[in-house]
Design a protein around this motif. Structure first.
Motif, PDB file in Angstrom:
ATOM      1  N   ASN A 245      42.227  36.846  55.039  1.00 47.01           N
ATOM      2  CA  ASN A 245      42.785  35.490  55.175  1.00 47.01           C
ATOM      3  C   ASN A 245      44.063  35.430  56.011  1.00 47.01           C
TER       4      ASN A 245
ATOM      5  N   TYR B  57      40.169  35.094  61.227  1.00 45.14           N
ATOM      6  CA  TYR B  57      40.548  35.723  59.962  1.00 45.14           C
ATOM      7  C   TYR B  57      39.292  36.201  59.259  1.00 45.14           C
TER       8      TYR B  57
ATOM      9  N   ASP C 190      37.457  36.706  55.556  1.00 46.35           N
ATOM     10  CA  ASP C 190      37.566  36.268  54.156  1.00 46.35           C
ATOM     11  C   ASP C 190      37.450  37.464  53.216  1.00 46.35           C
TER      12      ASP C 190
END
Length: 506
Positions: free
Chosen positions: A352, A391, A393
């Protein structure tokens, strides 16, 4: 083993197997390989030498495929060019690539002559149809009577083609690939996507583009597959031929899928033969993916997220992953390719946390042709720095959120344009949208939406703001909105945001 030696083997193994259809012309593998050899031997008789560059300025056709393989068999290096270029742009690529021959469609012959007038290196222009300019030759005149395999030794370390990047931020750069790198991408796609010898492809996206060229065309000819080539994208013609030829694999950019599913009467065509759908070259929103899967009544979709410099290669989202992670760019690297996200210092990011998307592997380009500084800036410690931000996860899936150059910093906050575009793209009155940063004395930049409305629709600014507030934080909501008839996109479907920034400043 390379793509040209395997083509010759396929012509011997199954000479009568259908290889290609274009309009009213069709070829078996024997016929296709014979014509490839005739053109290759003809080019050699004109003095082409191994390692020299031959540019192709052609729309999709049987002659594009024949020319591509013929040039490869001479040992020369192929330079596929965007056929939408104007003379100035074509001049830049012909000069920068050191092209000595150009094979072009007749409609581009005069432009190529104009573009190459100041380039002494260009020795010969060959047109697919009848040559109209002094000094040009027609392709039929170049074909040799000799249809034997050319007496040229092709090594896998020999350069095969130079693919020029889309040029969304300025002059394009030529990514160099040798035979082995192209073979790696091709074999990787076959293994990952499950292509087989009975594969039936339709080629509609431009063949000068890395995805259609390598992921589809060279993969098909490597396997001995069947190819239907369309000169241009036409939704009805595409749906008709999918049904007629029982196409099994379809690659399309998001805008093509949008036109296909919105084509009136499209549902009457039988498209059930398609076993895999591939999309890439530009972001495709979660909503559009779901609509497309519903239209085709299939979940067998692959997201291919990569770039020209990767071969093309990058990451992918499998059909299984689409069940829970539709909208993600991908997870694992394609075969022979590693992928990760890194900080500006080169350290891998935590989940993230936004970082730069980088690739490593035997699919990545050798270099940018004659651009050592750009090469050194892009290829660092064995990794290809893509310029994309994303990003990962908690489950390891990567989401690409923006280009580094497209990130907007407003009042000290980072705004990723793709996130805002995905939200605005769901508005029922918006046909197309791009988000950029506009200079602002108070905030540094303000979020600016450039919108093309659907026909006969009017969008009020307060309506748009209210819609955005349901889905975005306040600092991400566009403070400036510009309405246009159409957004500037290149032939890969990518937004040319530098043109929008220039126009918005005016």
């Amino acid at each position: 083993m390379n793509i040209v030696s395997i083509l010759a083997q396929n012509a011997l193994r199954h000479p009568d197997k259908p290889a290609l259809v274009f309009e009213d012309r069709s070829y078996t593998y024997h016929e296709f390989n014979r014509m490839v050899n005739q053109l290759a031997n003809g080019l050699i008789s004109l003095g082409i030498k191994k390692g020299e560059k031959i540019a192709l300025m052609m729309k999709n056709s049987d002659y594009f495929a024949i020319s591509y393989y013929a040039v490869a068999k001479t040992g020369a290096v192929i330079v596929p060019m965007n056929f939408r270029l104007v003379a100035r742009e074509a001049n830049y690529i012909l000069d920068q690539s050191d092209s000595v021959f150009v094979i072009c469609d007749q409609e581009y012959e005069k432009m190529i002559h104009d573009a190459s007038r100041t380039i002494p290196a260009v020795r010969q222009v060959i047109t697919v149809e009848t040559a109209e300019n002094k000094g040009s030759l027609s392709l039929q005149d170049v074909l040799s009577k000799n249809s034997a395999e050319p007496a040229v030794e092709i090594n896998n370390t020999d350069d095969l083609h130079i693919l020029y990047t889309s040029g969304t931020t300025g002059n394009p750069k030529g990514a160099v690939f040798d035979h082995q790198r192209v073979l790696n991408v091709t074999v990787g796609c076959i293994g990952l996507l499950g292509y087989n010898t009975r594969e039936r492809f339709i080629h509609v996206a431009p063949l000068f583009h890395a995805a259609q060229l390598v992921i589809c065309m060279t993969s098909s000819f490597l396997l001995g597959g069947f190819n239907v080539i369309h000169k241009e994208f036409n939704p009805e013609a595409m749906l008709r031929d999918i049904e007629k030829y029982k196409i099994t694999s379809l690659f399309a950019i998001p805008t093509m899928f949008k036109f296909l599913i919105e084509f009136p009467g499209g549902e009457k065509y039988d498209v059930s033969s398609i076993q895999r759908f591939l999309y890439g070259a530009a972001p495709m929103s979660r909503e559009m993916v779901n609509q497309t899967m519903k239209f085709f009544n299939s979940n067998n979709f692959y997201s291919l997220c990569g770039l020209t410099e990767g071969g093309p290669s990058g990451i992918y989202l499998s059909p299984e992953d689409h069940k829970e992670k539709v909208g993600a760019s991908g997870k694992d690297g394609l075969l022979f390719t590693e992928a990760k996200l890194v900080t500006p210092e080169g350290q891998e990011t935590e989940p993230n946390v936004v970082g730069e998307f980088v690739l490593k592997g035997d699919t990545v380009m050798k270099e940018y042709y004659k651009k050592p500084q750009e090469t050194a800036a892009t290829l660092r410690d064995g990794w290809l720095y893509t310029g994309d931000l994303g990003y990962r996860d908690k489950d390891g899936y990567i989401y690409i959120v923006d280009r580094i150059k497209d990130m907007i910093i407003t009042g000290g906050e980072n705004v990723y344009s793709v996130e805002v575009e995905n939200v605005l793209g769901t508005h029922p009155k918006i046909a197309d949208v791009a988000v950029i940063g506009s200079p602002d004395e108070q905030w540094g930049e303000i979020v600016t939406a450039v919108i093309a409305s659907k026909p006969n629709e009017t969008i009020e600014l307060d309506e748009l703001e209210a819609f955005c507030r349901q889905h975005l934080s306040g600092y991400k909501i566009p403070r400036k909105v510009v309405f246009v008839e159409a957004l500037p996109r290149n032939t890969s479907g990518k937004l040319m945001k530098y043109k929008l920034r220039e126009s918005v400043k005016k």
